[in-house]
Design a protein around this motif. Structure first.
Motif, PDB file in Angstrom:
ATOM      1  N   THR A  42      45.717   8.263 -12.401  1.00 57.05           N
ATOM      2  CA  THR A  42      43.983   8.898 -12.567  1.00 57.05           C
ATOM      3  C   THR A  42      43.748   9.544 -11.056  1.00 57.05           C
ATOM      4  N   ALA A  43      42.447  10.002 -10.979  1.00 59.64           N
ATOM      5  CA  ALA A  43      41.986  10.589  -9.592  1.00 59.64           C
ATOM      6  C   ALA A  43      41.946   9.505  -8.589  1.00 59.64           C
ATOM      7  N   ASN A  44      41.471   8.115  -9.211  1.00 60.28           N
ATOM      8  CA  ASN A  44      41.014   7.088  -8.262  1.00 60.28           C
ATOM      9  C   ASN A  44      41.955   6.098  -8.309  1.00 60.28           C
ATOM     10  N   GLU A  45      43.036   5.808  -9.055  1.00 64.95           N
ATOM     11  CA  GLU A  45      43.968   4.532  -9.171  1.00 64.95           C
ATOM     12  C   GLU A  45      45.051   4.848 -10.143  1.00 64.95           C
ATOM     13  N   VAL A  46      46.236   4.322  -9.981  1.00 65.90           N
ATOM     14  CA  VAL A  46      47.548   4.098 -10.462  1.00 65.90           C
ATOM     15  C   VAL A  46      47.537   2.738 -11.170  1.00 65.90           C
ATOM     16  N   LYS A  47      47.834   2.967 -12.397  1.00 63.65           N
ATOM     17  CA  LYS A  47      48.043   1.661 -13.381  1.00 63.65           C
ATOM     18  C   LYS A  47      49.573   1.431 -13.672  1.00 63.65           C
ATOM     19  N   LEU A  48      50.205   0.397 -13.290  1.00 65.36           N
ATOM     20  CA  LEU A  48      51.416   0.068 -13.846  1.00 65.36           C
ATOM     21  C   LEU A  48      51.403  -1.099 -14.857  1.00 65.36           C
ATOM     22  N   SER A  49      51.670  -0.939 -16.054  1.00 66.21           N
ATOM     23  CA  SER A  49      51.783  -1.921 -16.917  1.00 66.21           C
ATOM     24  C   SER A  49      53.206  -2.612 -17.310  1.00 66.21           C
ATOM     25  N   VAL A  50      53.561  -3.718 -17.185  1.00 67.43           N
ATOM     26  CA  VAL A  50      54.687  -4.222 -17.614  1.00 67.43           C
ATOM     27  C   VAL A  50      54.653  -4.783 -18.840  1.00 67.43           C
ATOM     28  N   ILE A  51      55.174  -4.325 -19.829  1.00 71.54           N
ATOM     29  CA  ILE A  51      55.134  -4.765 -21.190  1.00 71.54           C
ATOM     30  C   ILE A  51      56.378  -5.349 -21.792  1.00 71.54           C
ATOM     31  N   ASP A  52      56.241  -6.558 -22.312  1.00 73.34           N
ATOM     32  CA  ASP A  52      57.665  -7.188 -22.902  1.00 73.34           C
ATOM     33  C   ASP A  52      57.206  -7.389 -24.287  1.00 73.34           C
ATOM     34  N   GLU A  53      58.092  -7.989 -24.980  1.00 70.18           N
ATOM     35  CA  GLU A  53      58.150  -8.159 -26.542  1.00 70.18           C
ATOM     36  C   GLU A  53      58.537  -9.452 -26.608  1.00 70.18           C
ATOM     37  N   GLY A  54      58.194 -10.507 -25.789  1.00 72.12           N
ATOM     38  CA  GLY A  54      58.293 -11.822 -25.979  1.00 72.12           C
ATOM     39  C   GLY A  54      57.306 -12.605 -26.983  1.00 72.12           C
ATOM     40  N   ILE A  55      57.164 -14.055 -26.777  1.00 71.08           N
ATOM     41  CA  ILE A  55      56.410 -14.681 -27.634  1.00 71.08           C
ATOM     42  C   ILE A  55      55.044 -14.796 -27.447  1.00 71.08           C
ATOM     43  N   GLY A  56      54.505 -14.006 -26.291  1.00 78.32           N
ATOM     44  CA  GLY A  56      53.126 -13.722 -26.130  1.00 78.32           C
ATOM     45  C   GLY A  56      52.530 -15.293 -25.465  1.00 78.32           C
ATOM     46  N   ILE A  57      51.235 -15.167 -25.165  1.00 76.00           N
ATOM     47  CA  ILE A  57      50.572 -16.249 -24.536  1.00 76.00           C
ATOM     48  C   ILE A  57      49.093 -16.458 -25.580  1.00 76.00           C
ATOM     49  N   PRO A  58      49.135 -17.842 -25.966  1.00 77.20           N
ATOM     50  CA  PRO A  58      48.069 -18.299 -26.620  1.00 77.20           C
ATOM     51  C   PRO A  58      46.887 -17.838 -26.036  1.00 77.20           C
ATOM     52  N   SER A  59      45.793 -17.535 -26.986  1.00 76.03           N
ATOM     53  CA  SER A  59      44.474 -17.127 -26.413  1.00 76.03           C
ATOM     54  C   SER A  59      43.828 -18.177 -25.613  1.00 76.03           C
ATOM     55  N   GLN A 104      58.260 -11.551 -10.238  1.00 71.44           N
ATOM     56  CA  GLN A 104      57.583 -12.736 -10.894  1.00 71.44           C
ATOM     57  C   GLN A 104      57.458 -11.929 -12.426  1.00 71.44           C
ATOM     58  N   LEU A 105      56.844 -10.903 -12.139  1.00 76.13           N
ATOM     59  CA  LEU A 105      56.681 -10.269 -13.930  1.00 76.13           C
ATOM     60  C   LEU A 105      57.846 -10.057 -14.670  1.00 76.13           C
ATOM     61  N   VAL A 106      58.755  -9.599 -14.027  1.00 78.01           N
ATOM     62  CA  VAL A 106      60.034  -9.310 -14.683  1.00 78.01           C
ATOM     63  C   VAL A 106      60.713 -10.733 -15.252  1.00 78.01           C
ATOM     64  N   SER A 107      60.853 -11.577 -14.402  1.00 75.10           N
ATOM     65  CA  SER A 107      61.309 -13.103 -14.373  1.00 75.10           C
ATOM     66  C   SER A 107      60.405 -13.657 -15.823  1.00 75.10           C
ATOM     67  N   ASN A 108      59.365 -13.466 -15.572  1.00 73.93           N
ATOM     68  CA  ASN A 108      58.328 -14.280 -16.819  1.00 73.93           C
ATOM     69  C   ASN A 108      58.792 -13.278 -18.185  1.00 73.93           C
ATOM     70  N   ALA A 109      58.655 -12.142 -18.005  1.00 77.64           N
ATOM     71  CA  ALA A 109      59.220 -11.409 -18.980  1.00 77.64           C
ATOM     72  C   ALA A 109      60.456 -11.595 -19.987  1.00 77.64           C
ATOM     73  N   ILE A 110      61.560 -11.736 -18.974  1.00 77.31           N
ATOM     74  CA  ILE A 110      62.743 -12.365 -19.517  1.00 77.31           C
ATOM     75  C   ILE A 110      62.785 -13.691 -19.878  1.00 77.31           C
ATOM     76  N   LYS A 111      62.104 -14.866 -19.354  1.00 75.64           N
ATOM     77  CA  LYS A 111      61.940 -16.002 -19.620  1.00 75.64           C
ATOM     78  C   LYS A 111      61.283 -16.451 -21.061  1.00 75.64           C
ATOM     79  N   TYR A 112      60.189 -15.718 -21.206  1.00 76.85           N
ATOM     80  CA  TYR A 112      59.701 -15.626 -22.400  1.00 76.85           C
ATOM     81  C   TYR A 112      60.188 -14.629 -23.606  1.00 76.85           C
ATOM     82  N   SER A 113      61.102 -14.059 -23.362  1.00 75.19           N
ATOM     83  CA  SER A 113      61.610 -12.925 -24.428  1.00 75.19           C
ATOM     84  C   SER A 113      62.886 -13.324 -24.945  1.00 75.19           C
ATOM     85  N   LYS A 114      63.583 -14.060 -23.839  1.00 76.08           N
ATOM     86  CA  LYS A 114      65.008 -14.350 -24.520  1.00 76.08           C
ATOM     87  C   LYS A 114      65.156 -15.432 -25.652  1.00 76.08           C
TER      88      LYS A 114
END
Length: 360
Positions: free
Chosen positions: A277-294, A252-262
């Motif tokens: 870190t010692a307590n958690e793992v953070k996975l960030s999916v970063i695209d260079e698309g159009i972004g989301i209005p605030s 879902q995250l990759v499909s959204n990234a492609i949809k709003y970057s193409k």
């Protein structure tokens, strides 16, 4: 625990105070008669009138108490009987209001709390059903588009045969696109149905999340190449999760990234960044698309919310991110988003080592 036991004992005794008072009165009266009878025996008077008198008075007090107690509790019993007769109605428990004893008040309080819990569960169930029904209707509407396009392509193919090699390639490519849209729609509908019985379709194990990301990238390779999107994996991490459900979230995250970057010209990057870190793992999916209005950011995880970008793309059902967040919540992960319009979007999945398998 001691306080609860003490309160229970107090309530028990308080409910039986009238019985205790009646018993004490009878005992005192009986003791007085015995004293009088003993004094009469000393004077040589011996008869059974005193005993009979005690029995009659004791029975009188008992009858009086039973009548008084019946008058006190008559309305309560009537209301309980009415509630039983109306047990098929949701508000049946609300009929019982005229409580007298603490025991009755506790019972009515328990019924009210159980009814509140039941009504809340019923409302949640109805909401889930409404969401599911609405999603199915919306899904059917969206599936009309690829079916119509495929039908149109087939008609054009029949009219314009024979095809050149380039036209054949274009035809196959277009058919693949529409088939993929249908496959993704079917997959989302399937996962939407499964999420209600999430615990029956769960297998938690330790996985290499970077390997799973590679599999997801391979599944979207054709679209990434077509729209000049370059995936990049930054780091490695191992997490405790369900591989199938996590694959759905990443899709879902990759499909959204492609949809709003193409729609953006030139080469774009899609970065998967892992931090441990010692307590958690953070996975960030970063695209260079159009972004989301605030003004859309607070609602991106709401069901059926498409926002400005989704309405412009005309491909959004508003359910992908909602389902992704629901899956993360049930797995004990957190899914967050930050975005700046025109500068891309970052979705972050946090894998907390002590919050796995929250099956609520």
């Amino acid at each position: 625990m001691k306080k609860v036991k003490r309160n229970t004992a107090v309530l028990f005794i308080r409910d039986r105070l009238p019985y205790l008072v009646t018993g004490i009165v009878i005992i005192v009266f009986g003791a007085a008669l015995m004293i009088i009878d003993k004094a009469r025996l000393r004077k040589g008077i011996n008869d059974t009138d005193t005993t009979m008198y005690f029995i009659i008075v004791a029975l009188f007090f008992i009858c009086v108490w039973l009548v008084v107690d019946y008058i006190r509790q008559r309305i309560y019993y009537q209301q309980v009987s009415m509630a039983i007769e109306c047990s098929g109605e949701l508000q049946a428990a609300a009929i019982v209001q005229s409580t007298v004893t603490q025991e009755q008040r506790l019972a009515v309080r328990l019924l009210e709390q159980q009814q509140t819990t039941y009504l809340n569960e019923l409302r949640n169930f109805r909401r889930q059903q409404e969401i599911h029904n609405h999603f199915v209707l919306q899904w059917v509407h969206h599936m009309k588009t690829p079916v119509s396009v495929m039908d149109l392509l087939m008609q054009e193919a029949l009219q314009q045969m024979p095809y050149t090699e380039q036209e054949q390639h274009q035809f196959v490519s277009n058919m693949k696109d529409e088939a993929e849209r249908m496959t993704k729609g079917l997959e989302m509908l399937l996962y939407s149905a499964r999420i209600d019985k999430f615990e029956f379709d769960l297998h938690i194990k330790r996985i290499a999340i970077h390997d799973l990301i590679r599999d997801v990238i391979i599944a979207h390779k054709r679209l990434c190449i077509r729209h000049s999107i370059t995936p990049q994996i930054d780091g490695e991490a191992w997490v405790e999760t369900d591989i199938k459900w996590m694959t759905f979230v990443l899709n879902q995250l990759v499909s959204n990234a492609i949809k709003y970057s193409k729609g953006i010209s030139g080469s774009k990057r899609l970065t998967f960044q892992m931090k441990q870190t010692a307590n958690e793992v953070k996975l960030s999916v970063i695209d260079e698309g159009i972004g989301i209005p605030s003004h859309d950011l607070p609602r991106v995880f709401d069901p059926f919310f498409t926002g400005e970008n989704g309405r412009a793309a005309e491909e959004s059902t508003g359910m992908g991110l909602y389902l992704a967040q629901q899956v993360c919540h049930r797995l004990g992960h957190r899914l967050n988003v930050r975005s700046e319009e025109g500068s891309g979007t970052t979705f972050t999945v946090s894998f907390e080592t002590k919050s796995i398998q929250r099956l609520d």
